[in-house]
Write a protein that holds these residues in place. Structure first.
Motif, mmCIF file in Angstrom:
data_model
loop_
_atom_site.group_PDB
_atom_site.id
_atom_site.type_symbol
_atom_site.label_atom_id
_atom_site.label_comp_id
_atom_site.label_asym_id
_atom_site.label_seq_id
_atom_site.Cartn_x
_atom_site.Cartn_y
_atom_site.Cartn_z
ATOM 1 N N LYS A 209 0.827 -1.204 0.000
ATOM 2 C CA LYS A 209 0.000 0.000 0.000
ATOM 3 C C LYS A 209 0.862 1.256 0.000
ATOM 4 N N ALA A 210 1.961 1.215 0.780
ATOM 5 C CA ALA A 210 2.853 2.381 0.853
ATOM 6 C C ALA A 210 3.532 2.624 -0.492
ATOM 7 N N ARG A 211 3.955 1.527 -1.183
ATOM 8 C CA ARG A 211 4.594 1.693 -2.495
ATOM 9 C C ARG A 211 3.610 2.237 -3.520
ATOM 10 N N GLN A 212 2.370 1.750 -3.438
ATOM 11 C CA GLN A 212 1.347 2.260 -4.353
ATOM 12 C C GLN A 212 1.118 3.746 -4.123
ATOM 13 N N ALA A 213 1.108 4.132 -2.843
ATOM 14 C CA ALA A 213 0.922 5.552 -2.527
ATOM 15 C C ALA A 213 2.108 6.370 -3.033
ATOM 16 N N THR A 214 3.320 5.814 -2.874
ATOM 17 C CA THR A 214 4.522 6.502 -3.356
ATOM 18 C C THR A 214 4.484 6.648 -4.867
ATOM 19 N N ARG A 215 4.042 5.559 -5.552
ATOM 20 C CA ARG A 215 3.989 5.598 -7.013
ATOM 21 C C ARG A 215 2.948 6.613 -7.484
ATOM 22 N N ARG A 216 1.799 6.628 -6.815
ATOM 23 C CA ARG A 216 0.759 7.611 -7.180
ATOM 24 C C ARG A 216 1.260 9.026 -6.948
ATOM 25 N N LYS A 217 1.975 9.204 -5.821
ATOM 26 C CA LYS A 217 2.527 10.519 -5.512
ATOM 27 C C LYS A 217 3.526 10.945 -6.580
ATOM 28 N N GLY A 218 4.338 9.972 -7.024
ATOM 29 C CA GLY A 218 5.316 10.268 -8.067
ATOM 30 C C GLY A 218 4.651 10.682 -9.355
ATOM 31 N N LEU A 219 3.556 10.000 -9.710
ATOM 32 C CA LEU A 219 2.846 10.336 -10.939
ATOM 33 C C LEU A 219 2.221 11.722 -10.841
ATOM 34 N N SER B 294 10.207 11.249 -0.890
ATOM 35 C CA SER B 294 10.693 12.308 -1.777
ATOM 36 C C SER B 294 11.971 11.872 -2.489
ATOM 37 N N LEU B 295 12.848 11.207 -1.744
ATOM 38 C CA LEU B 295 14.101 10.716 -2.313
ATOM 39 C C LEU B 295 13.827 9.671 -3.394
ATOM 40 N N ILE B 296 12.917 8.739 -3.115
ATOM 41 C CA ILE B 296 12.578 7.687 -4.083
ATOM 42 C C ILE B 296 11.974 8.300 -5.344
ATOM 43 N N THR B 297 11.078 9.252 -5.148
ATOM 44 C CA THR B 297 10.424 9.892 -6.295
ATOM 45 C C THR B 297 11.430 10.662 -7.139
ATOM 46 N N ALA B 298 12.343 11.360 -6.472
ATOM 47 C CA ALA B 298 13.348 12.141 -7.210
ATOM 48 C C ALA B 298 14.253 11.238 -8.041
ATOM 49 N N ILE B 299 14.644 10.103 -7.482
ATOM 50 C CA ILE B 299 15.560 9.202 -8.190
ATOM 51 C C ILE B 299 14.847 8.474 -9.324
ATOM 52 N N GLY B 300 13.590 8.090 -9.097
ATOM 53 C CA GLY B 300 12.771 7.566 -10.191
ATOM 54 C C GLY B 300 12.749 6.066 -10.377
ATOM 55 N N LYS C 72 15.080 3.218 -14.929
ATOM 56 C CA LYS C 72 14.306 4.450 -14.758
ATOM 57 C C LYS C 72 15.031 5.488 -13.904
ATOM 58 N N ALA C 73 16.273 5.192 -13.530
ATOM 59 C CA ALA C 73 17.050 6.157 -12.734
ATOM 60 C C ALA C 73 17.177 7.471 -13.496
ATOM 61 N N ARG C 74 16.841 8.584 -12.851
ATOM 62 C CA ARG C 74 16.861 9.887 -13.504
ATOM 63 C C ARG C 74 18.254 10.510 -13.488
ATOM 64 N N THR D 141 22.909 3.564 4.280
ATOM 65 C CA THR D 141 22.095 2.431 4.724
ATOM 66 C C THR D 141 20.830 2.323 3.883
ATOM 67 N N PHE D 142 20.210 3.460 3.597
ATOM 68 C CA PHE D 142 19.015 3.460 2.742
ATOM 69 C C PHE D 142 19.335 2.881 1.365
ATOM 70 N N PHE D 143 20.419 3.355 0.741
ATOM 71 C CA PHE D 143 20.762 2.858 -0.598
ATOM 72 C C PHE D 143 21.126 1.374 -0.559
ATOM 73 N N TYR D 144 21.814 0.951 0.498
ATOM 74 C CA TYR D 144 22.213 -0.444 0.612
ATOM 75 C C TYR D 144 20.995 -1.355 0.727
ATOM 76 N N ARG D 145 20.007 -0.932 1.499
ATOM 77 C CA ARG D 145 18.835 -1.776 1.743
ATOM 78 C C ARG D 145 17.787 -1.680 0.631
ATOM 79 N N PHE D 146 17.585 -0.500 0.070
ATOM 80 C CA PHE D 146 16.478 -0.294 -0.856
ATOM 81 C C PHE D 146 16.905 -0.178 -2.316
ATOM 82 N N MET D 147 18.126 0.244 -2.573
ATOM 83 C CA MET D 147 18.563 0.461 -3.963
ATOM 84 C C MET D 147 19.981 -0.070 -4.171
#
Length: 648
Positions: free
Chosen positions: A399-409, A481-487, A498-500, A523-529
């Motif tokens: 649900k959180a990822r869907q919200a993030t994706r909608r926010k990005g759009l 915000s960081l996830i949306t900016a990076i893409g 899709k990295a911007r 730590t964020f990049f290591y775990r998520f990206m």
């Protein structure tokens, strides 16, 4: 004219003799001529000694780094044969060291299993060394031969007597081949420790003679891979009742055809964290990309836990099964398989392709884990409880990822937060600077090249994602915000294409807060990206610590370390003739200074973040950012003497 240009005949075909092919194309045999390839030479010699250990003949291996960065590897195995080779009519020792595909690993008479390059390894090391000396103890005598760049320079001769057996190889890497010939102690340390874990009771000693006081470390583990799992979980809170890892082993029946025989060892333990750490090996070779043994393990684990939960009413009739990801949350495991003729995908052996090992591993893990759960109902309930909590977190994260994706759009026209984007859209050319706070953000926005450099100021410290589940991390506005900016997105939706930006630069102050934000972001990049790190997209900016300015001058020299400052200060007899400005924060620099020192590609210094050793990276992130305070306390006490500045 055409006939002359196409004069293609036998004279155009070059025949490479002996080991010439290895020297001409070293990357085909050791992957690279960088530091990784240099260390690979050591692994190849050590692998031969480990093969002797797996065959039951070797109990001690010693690796020594000499002051000139030559390496000596000594084992107490049987010793490379020295008798006259029946077809080559020269000593077998010489055959093994000078002929590419010669060794005891092409049939299963000398070795039932092996981890070396199947008769290639030691000859490749010889080819890529400017000098190599081999000594063999066997048959009551000591024999020696010398080589240079793959060619024999001293024929085999008897130099003494000995009741012991074994092989000693000393080699000097060829500096005309390698980018560096300086060995890294930590890289040697971690690989040899890993090897000792995988070979119960094998003693491996590492000695570094390059310092005034030589460093000597010994590795020997009576618990084998159980000790390995406990080591990986050091500093982590273990699930109740699971302080002793679950150990499972098995092998094929004696009547199994030789080419389909195998042995499987598995050790598993769950911690209270949210990351999965499963390491798989085939004949002691780390299969970074997994393969058939890992597939068999994962399938068995998911099936057994769900079947136990169903049969013991932990899962209600209408409830869905736990997924593999749910069950593996917080799991630390080591899978080690041994087989006579492993088929690997790719020269680097990153993935095991021997399909029958999937079936064998599945069968052995299914039987062993089923028995364990039936015999340990309390532990079984804890394992299920952990997986059930992970399932709830997974649904929340979706649900959180869907919200993030909608926010990005929704924000595609006006990107998140206070991002100042660049005008160029080609990701290969663009850079994103992540800075702390509005003050540094303002300076960075004014200092940047607006065409290719974007700036994203952070609002306060980023959440420590090592301590929370994914859905909690994705509820953070800073992280979204960081996830949306990076893409790229995160989780199942992650797509590096899709990295911007292909350069993401962490640019923080040189104080304690800046260091904290930097490790939180890493730590964020290591775990998520993590693929972004592996692709070389993540950098850390290196702003100067000082500006030393002679009196009467508008600008001085920017200095990045205390050592540089001390050297510069020595040039002035009178300290009143210069001033030193210490830059505590990026906000203290005017835009021109920041642009000149830290953002201009012509002048700046940036460090690319890499993962040279996944095990070391995993432990560093877990120790420094995990739930156990003791590990951070130990780190601070150990490294307190290295602190340059402390804000109080």
């Amino acid at each position: 004219m055409a006939n002359q240009e196409n004069n293609y005949g036998g004279s155009e075909i070059k025949v490479l003799k002996g080991l010439e092919a290895v020297r001409m194309r070293p990357g085909m045999y050791i992957g690279t001529t960088s530091s990784a390839g240099l260390h690979h030479l050591v692994w190849e010699i050590v692998d031969n000694s480990v093969d002797e250990a797996m065959a039951g003949y070797c109990h001690n291996i010693a690796v020594t780094v000499h002051p000139d960065n030559s390496i000596t590897v000594v084992d107490d195995g049987r010793g490379i044969p020295v008798d006259l080779h029946p077809t080559e009519k020269k000593p077998t020792l010489e055959v093994v060291l000078t002929i590419l595909h010669a060794g005891g690993k092409f049939d299963n008479n000398a070795y039932k299993v092996s981890g070396g390059l199947h008769g290639v390894g030691i000859s490749v090391v010889n080819a890529l060394s400017k000098k190599l000396v081999a000594q063999v103890k066997r048959d009551g005598k000591i024999f020696e031969m010398e080589f240079a760049r793959g060619n024999t320079t001293q024929k085999m001769k008897e130099i003494g007597t000995s009741e012991e057996t074994g092989t000693t190889v000393t080699f000097w890497p060829d500096e005309t081949i390698f980018e560096t010939t300086v060995y890294d102690f930590d890289t040697l340390h971690d690989h040899l420790q890993e090897t000792a874990f995988l070979n119960r009771n094998l003693k491996i000693t590492l000695t570094d003679e390059r310092e005034m006081e030589p460093r000597v470390v010994e590795f020997c583990y009576s618990g084998g891979i159980n000790d390995f799992v406990k080591y990986l979980n050091e500093g982590k809170a273990i699930l109740p009742g699971l302080n002793r890892p679950i150990y499972i082993e098995g092998k094929t029946d004696e009547d199994t055809p030789l080419e389909r025989r195998g042995e499987v060892e598995v050790s598993i333990q769950w911690n209270a964290g949210f990351s999965e750490r499963v390491m798989s090996f085939a004949n002691d070779i780390y299969t970074e990309e997994g393969g058939m043994h890992l597939e068999g393990f994962r399938t068995a684990l998911t099936k057994v836990v769900n079947e136990y939960a169903r049969s013991h009413k932990l899962l209600k009739e209408k409830e869905a099964n736990l997924t593999g990801d749910d069950i593996r949350e917080g799991l630390t495991a080591v899978i080690s398989v041994k087989l006579p003729d492993p088929q690997f995908e790719g020269q680097t052996k990153a993935k095991l392709g021997s399909s029958y090992m999937r079936t064998l591993t599945n069968k052995i893990v299914t039987k062993g884990l089923s028995e364990y759960l039936e015999e340990h109902p309390n532990q079984a309930k804890e394992i299920f409880k952990k997986g059930s909590q992970a399932a709830k977190g997974r649904l929340a994260a979706q649900k959180a990822r869907q919200a993030t994706r909608r926010k990005g759009l929704l924000e595609s026209a006006s990107l998140p937060g206070k991002l100042a984007d660049c005008s160029v859209k080609d990701a290969e050319l663009t850079e994103l600077f992540i800075v702390e706070g509005d003050s540094a953000g303002g300076s960075a926005k004014m200092a940047r090249d607006r065409s290719i450099q974007a700036v994203l100021p952070l609002r306060g410290k980023i959440l420590n994602v090592e301590r929370v589940q994914e859905h909690r991390a994705l509820s953070s506005e800073t992280i979204t915000s960081l996830i949306t900016a990076i893409g790229t997105g995160v989780g199942p939706e992650f797509n590096i294409e899709k990295a911007r930006y292909h350069k993401i630069v962490i640019m923080t102050d040189a104080d304690v807060d800046g260091a904290h934000i930097r490790i939180l972001l890493l730590t964020f990049f290591y775990r998520f990206m993590r693929p972004m790190i592996e692709a070389g997209y993540i950098y850390v900016a290196q702003p100067p610590l000082y500006q030393l300015k002679p009196k009467g001058k508008k600008r001085g020299k920017y200095l990045y370390t205390d050592e540089e400052l001390a050297l510069e200060a020595k040039k002035y007899e009178d300290s009143s003739k210069y001033t030193v400005q210490r830059y505590k924060g990026l906000g203290e620099m005017d835009p021109d200074q920041l642009q000149t020192t830290t953002m201009d590609p012509k002048n700046r210094i940036m460090l690319r973040v890499t993962i040279d050793d996944a095990l070391a990276a995993e432990r560093a992130v877990a120790d420094l950012m995990g739930t156990q305070v003791e590990k951070r306390k130990d780190f601070i006490q150990t490294h307190a003497k290295d602190v340059r500045f402390l804000d109080i």
